[in-house]
Design a protein around this motif. Structure first.
Motif, mmCIF file in Angstrom:
data_model
loop_
_atom_site.group_PDB
_atom_site.id
_atom_site.type_symbol
_atom_site.label_atom_id
_atom_site.label_comp_id
_atom_site.label_asym_id
_atom_site.label_seq_id
_atom_site.Cartn_x
_atom_site.Cartn_y
_atom_site.Cartn_z
ATOM 1 N N ILE A 159 48.573 142.312 83.657
ATOM 2 C CA ILE A 159 49.142 141.318 82.751
ATOM 3 C C ILE A 159 50.078 141.919 81.701
ATOM 4 O O ILE A 159 51.067 141.298 81.322
ATOM 5 N N VAL A 160 49.816 143.138 81.224
ATOM 6 C CA VAL A 160 50.687 143.761 80.224
ATOM 7 C C VAL A 160 52.102 143.948 80.766
ATOM 8 O O VAL A 160 53.073 143.509 80.130
ATOM 9 N N PRO A 161 52.293 144.556 81.938
ATOM 10 C CA PRO A 161 53.666 144.689 82.452
ATOM 11 C C PRO A 161 54.333 143.338 82.726
ATOM 12 O O PRO A 161 55.550 143.209 82.587
ATOM 13 N N PHE A 162 53.540 142.333 83.102
ATOM 14 C CA PHE A 162 54.093 141.002 83.333
ATOM 15 C C PHE A 162 54.746 140.475 82.055
ATOM 16 O O PHE A 162 55.901 140.038 82.062
ATOM 17 N N TYR A 163 54.009 140.508 80.931
ATOM 18 C CA TYR A 163 54.560 139.999 79.675
ATOM 19 C C TYR A 163 55.724 140.853 79.176
ATOM 20 O O TYR A 163 56.677 140.316 78.602
ATOM 21 N N GLU A 164 55.663 142.142 79.377
ATOM 22 C CA GLU A 164 56.798 142.990 78.993
ATOM 23 C C GLU A 164 58.042 142.616 79.801
ATOM 24 O O GLU A 164 59.140 142.549 79.258
ATOM 25 N N ARG A 165 57.868 142.345 81.073
ATOM 26 C CA ARG A 165 59.004 141.998 81.938
ATOM 27 C C ARG A 165 59.608 140.639 81.569
ATOM 28 O O ARG A 165 60.820 140.503 81.466
ATOM 29 N N ILE A 166 58.764 139.622 81.374
ATOM 30 C CA ILE A 166 59.326 138.293 81.115
ATOM 31 C C ILE A 166 59.948 138.181 79.725
ATOM 32 O O ILE A 166 60.899 137.424 79.535
ATOM 33 N N THR A 167 59.434 138.935 78.742
ATOM 34 C CA THR A 167 59.954 138.839 77.379
ATOM 35 C C THR A 167 60.979 139.913 77.045
ATOM 36 O O THR A 167 61.777 139.735 76.127
ATOM 37 N N GLY A 168 60.920 141.038 77.742
ATOM 38 C CA GLY A 168 61.785 142.158 77.385
ATOM 39 C C GLY A 168 61.305 142.883 76.133
ATOM 40 O O GLY A 168 62.022 143.684 75.555
ATOM 41 N N ILE A 169 60.078 142.602 75.718
ATOM 42 C CA ILE A 169 59.512 143.200 74.502
ATOM 43 C C ILE A 169 58.359 144.119 74.904
ATOM 44 O O ILE A 169 57.444 143.686 75.606
ATOM 45 N N PRO A 170 58.384 145.377 74.461
ATOM 46 C CA PRO A 170 57.255 146.256 74.784
ATOM 47 C C PRO A 170 55.991 145.833 74.049
ATOM 48 O O PRO A 170 56.032 145.377 72.911
ATOM 49 N N ILE A 171 54.873 145.966 74.720
ATOM 50 C CA ILE A 171 53.576 145.667 74.114
ATOM 51 C C ILE A 171 53.036 146.950 73.498
ATOM 52 O O ILE A 171 53.016 148.000 74.138
ATOM 53 N N LEU B 86 52.025 141.954 71.568
ATOM 54 C CA LEU B 86 53.431 141.681 71.772
ATOM 55 C C LEU B 86 53.894 140.983 70.497
ATOM 56 O O LEU B 86 53.507 139.846 70.231
ATOM 57 N N ARG B 87 54.658 141.702 69.680
ATOM 58 C CA ARG B 87 55.006 141.202 68.354
ATOM 59 C C ARG B 87 56.408 140.598 68.350
ATOM 60 O O ARG B 87 57.356 141.215 68.830
ATOM 61 N N THR B 88 56.492 139.389 67.791
ATOM 62 C CA THR B 88 57.788 138.751 67.564
ATOM 63 C C THR B 88 57.874 138.414 66.083
ATOM 64 O O THR B 88 56.882 138.533 65.351
ATOM 65 N N ALA B 89 59.032 137.961 65.641
ATOM 66 C CA ALA B 89 59.194 137.608 64.227
ATOM 67 C C ALA B 89 58.308 136.431 63.838
ATOM 68 O O ALA B 89 57.838 136.342 62.707
ATOM 69 N N ALA B 90 58.045 135.527 64.769
ATOM 70 C CA ALA B 90 57.303 134.310 64.450
ATOM 71 C C ALA B 90 55.796 134.453 64.615
ATOM 72 O O ALA B 90 55.022 133.861 63.864
#
Length: 129
Positions: free
Chosen positions: A16-28, A38-42
């Motif tokens: 699941i970690v690589p999945f979320y990194e791939r779809i968001t382009g954000i490293p976990i 997985l940190r975003t501004a919001a």
């Protein structure tokens, strides 16, 4: 009060970690072998292994059983994101980009545990003429 994080529990961090990194382009950021963010501004999407549940009392969560919540990510251009990810998310696609009655253009798919994800681009709500 401020909502700062949503956490999903999984039995398979390695998938699941690589999945979320791939779809968001954000490293976990992995804070331990069992917990990452997985940190975003919001908001932060926290991902914990089932082993993290041992720190809470009782049976509080079961992985891969969510059928009520939708993880929503606002994107600049949902159609461009769909084009970029189409092959990757094809096995878990729920709905190709579609304009909703409230004006958002939404792409729906599931993560490897079956959690529903909505990538959306806000739009102007349709006018009632």
């Amino acid at each position: 009060m401020q909502l700062v994080s949503v956490r999903i529990i999984t039995a398979d961090l390695q998938r699941i970690v690589p999945f979320y990194e791939r779809i968001t382009g954000i490293p976990i950021t992995m804070l331990s072998d069992d917990f990452g963010e997985l940190r975003t501004a919001a908001c932060t999407l926290a991902i914990g292994s089932t082993r993290t549940l041992a720190f809470f009392d009782g049976e509080i969560a079961r992985p891969a059983e969510n059928r009520t919540a939708i993880l929503e990510f606002r994107v600049d251009d949902v159609d461009a994101v769909f084009e970029r990810l189409a092959d990757f998310i094809a096995p878990c696609l729920v709905q190709a980009p579609k304009t909703m009655p409230w004006g958002n253009r939404s792409l729906l798919f599931r993560d490897p545990d079956g959690n529903l994800i909505n990538f959306f681009t806000p739009g102007a709500p349709p006018r009632a003429d």
